[in-house]
Scaffold this motif. Structure first.
Motif, short mmCIF file in Angstrom:
data_model
loop_
_atom_site.label_atom_id
_atom_site.label_comp_id
_atom_site.label_asym_id
_atom_site.label_seq_id
_atom_site.Cartn_x
_atom_site.Cartn_y
_atom_site.Cartn_z
N UNK A 41 0.82 -1.22 0.00
CA UNK A 41 0.00 0.00 0.00
C UNK A 41 0.85 1.26 0.00
N UNK A 42 0.58 2.15 -0.93
CA UNK A 42 1.29 3.41 -1.00
C UNK A 42 2.67 3.33 -1.62
N UNK A 43 3.03 2.15 -2.11
CA UNK A 43 4.35 1.99 -2.70
C UNK A 43 4.24 1.55 -4.15
N UNK A 44 5.32 1.72 -4.88
CA UNK A 44 5.36 1.27 -6.26
C UNK A 44 5.53 -0.24 -6.33
N UNK A 45 5.08 -0.78 -7.41
CA UNK A 45 5.26 -2.21 -7.64
C UNK A 45 6.75 -2.50 -7.83
N UNK A 46 7.20 -3.60 -7.27
CA UNK A 46 8.61 -3.98 -7.41
C UNK A 46 8.72 -5.44 -7.83
N UNK A 47 9.79 -5.71 -8.56
CA UNK A 47 10.07 -7.08 -8.95
C UNK A 47 10.65 -7.82 -7.74
N UNK A 48 10.13 -8.99 -7.47
CA UNK A 48 10.60 -9.79 -6.34
C UNK A 48 11.58 -10.86 -6.81
#
Length: 122
Positions: A41-48
């Motif tokens: 929530x409130x953050x950009x999508x990131x590659x895991x």
């Protein structure tokens, strides 16, 4: 028509483990490289984590040593084993796939699942 279906999310205490599963159906050549992304929530999508068709893996620094991605090509299924979970791992986790590993690695794969939620409590 490519379809990705995730499962395995849930709530766990810090230090616990979860295993996410994503099954791909449709044009399998289009999903030969697969991986996981997340968005808190409130953050950009990131590659895991990504598992390419060439057999290489790519991890976010924040999960190295704790998460393991694996791919069963025969089953068109990618897994994400998550150990030593932390509250900051809380996010919606999305499965993604593409025939081009470069698009997956750079965060722009063609195909996405609906997501599965992971909540880690302290």
């Amino acid at each position: 028509q490519v379809r990705l279906v995730e499962s395995g999310g849930g709530s766990v205490q810090a230090g616990g483990s979860l295993r996410l599963t994503c099954v791909a159906s449709g044009v399998t050549y289009s999903t030969r490289s697969m991986g996981w992304f997340r968005q808190a929530p409130g953050k950009e999508r990131e590659r895991v984590a990504v598992y390419t068709h060439a057999g290489t893996t790519h991890y976010a620094d924040s999960v190295k040593g704790r998460f393991t991605v694996s791919l069963d090509s025969a089953k068109n299924t990618v897994y994400l084993q998550m150990n030593s979970l932390k509250p900051e791992d809380t996010a919606m986790y999305y499965c993604a796939a593409d025939r081009l590993q470069s698009r997956l690695i750079t965060g722009s794969p063609l195909y996405w699942g609906q997501g599965t939620r992971v909540t880690v409590s302290s």
